[in-house]
Motif scaffolding. Structure first.
Motif: not given
Length: 399
Positions: A290-293, A305-316, A321-325
């Motif tokens: 899910l992440v590339r970094g 760093e998400l590999t694709d914004p469309a795979i946004l993780p919604r769980e805690w 901890t923050f996904a970034n795209a």
């Protein structure tokens, strides 16, 4: 339990409550002043927001929205049973206060796991009750109850069957568990199940912002995310930078540097178990592709760093901890949004841009779009519900 229900059903001394009852308004405004006391507000900043929400002027403003009813008369629903979550231990006050202002008799189940801010709230309620006039105190004691009990089919079943409205906050599992207890045929549920939220920041808006505005954005984001360990449904779990790639990279790095400095200034402490949780979640996301970094800024901040914004993780994934795209425009987020997405915290966009985004979403998800720093600011309109309207009912009269 029958005795409690009978007591709550009975008319209080001084007559039945009505919408906007002066006795309830007086009690709640006294309670709000207790929450705004400097010692309490310093210890629990989230209670200052609650106190502000319950000030007399704010109450009057909220109640004024009930005036336009097309000639119909507005009355309380009756007895309301509230079941709030344990992970956000002050949400029960907003739910209870609005229902009480609508003239309802209320019973609130306060989780035995609640502590800290919830205990301060209960202390403030008792202190306010001891200081109001006897007539006000008698009415409050007769119609408003906070109760704590272990899981009990008997108690939950009896309160559910007696309620005219049941308000359930928490995860999908909590909603499903409470729904197994039947309601009276005329009654209904008002549910607040699992929700998730994310943040959007305009690259162009960041570049236009002054250094003071950028620092304020980081401080606001800290309040949105760290007050409840990012467990609140409205706390962002991902950040989308909207604009060109180079600008997004530079803006994101500066933002995270500022956020780290806010964490240091606030002397934020991450418990060892939470630090471990963040790493387990981060490396698990990497293994799943899910992440590339991954970037850790101490124990307080982790960026995936998400590999694709469309795979946004919604769980805690753990507090801080923050996904970034990056996306090119707000429109790129429309296909990603789900019905469970609640709040979008934003920085740097114009009202026109945000309104257009809301129209593009067209109800598929997102109930609130607010500036950084306002994600946890409660409103009488929540999850798409106008709560004062939900807590009251209309009666039409024709001659």
């Amino acid at each position: 339990m029958t005795d409690l229900v009978d007591e709550l059903r009975a008319a209080p001394p001084g007559g039945r409550l009505r919408v906007g009852d002066p006795r309830i308004v007086e009690f709640i405004t006294k309670f709000a002043r207790k929450l705004l006391a400097p010692a309490t507000a310093r210890r629990f900043p989230e209670l200052a927001s609650l106190g502000f929400f319950l000030r007399k002027g704010e109450i009057a403003k909220a109640l004024s929205t009930l005036d336009a009813t097309g000639g119909a008369l507005r009355f309380p629903r009756g007895l309301v049973f509230h079941v709030p979550p344990a992970n956000v231990d002050t949400i029960f006050v907003y739910s209870w206060a609005l229902s009480a202002l609508a003239g309802n008799h209320n019973v609130v189940r306060v989780s035995s796991r609640s502590a800290g801010a919830a205990e301060a709230v209960l202390e403030a309620l008792n202190a306010a009750l001891s200081e109001v006039d006897a007539a006000v105190a008698d009415a409050v004691r007769a119609t408003q109850r906070m109760v704590t009990y272990d899981r009990s089919d008997e108690v939950s079943g009896a309160l559910s069957l007696a309620a005219d409205l049941r308000v359930i906050w928490g995860g999908d599992g909590s909603v499903a568990a409470l729904r197994k207890y039947p309601l009276a045929p005329h009654a209904r549920d008002l549910t607040f199940p699992d929700r998730s939220s994310f943040a959007v920041a305009s690259v162009a808006g960041w570049q236009r912002a002054s250094s003071e505005e950028r620092r304020a954005a980081a401080e606001g984001f800290y309040n949105d995310s760290y007050w409840f360990d990012q467990a609140a449904c409205s706390s962002p779990r991902a950040v989308f930078w909207v604009g060109d790639a180079a600008g997004a990279t530079a803006a994101g790095q500066e933002f995270r540097t500022l956020l780290s400095s806010v964490l240091a200034a606030k002397q934020h402490v991450t418990e060892p178990a939470m630090a471990v949780q963040k790493r387990v979640s981060a490396y698990g996301a990497a293994v799943d592709g899910l992440v590339r970094g991954i970037e850790f800024a101490g124990n307080g901040l982790a960026t995936l760093e998400l590999t694709d914004p469309a795979i946004l993780p919604r769980e805690w994934l753990g507090a801080g901890t923050f996904a970034n795209a990056r996306v090119s425009s707000l429109s790129d987020l429309v296909p990603i949004v789900l019905r469970k997405d609640q709040t979008v915290s934003q920085f740097g966009f114009s009202a026109e841009e945000l309104t257009e985004f809301a129209h593009e979403l067209a109800g598929r998800g997102v109930d609130r779009i607010v500036p950084f720093g306002s994600a946890l600011t409660f409103s009488a309109v929540w999850d798409g519900y106008d709560l004062l309207h939900e807590f009251s009912r209309l009666v039409t009269v024709q001659a």
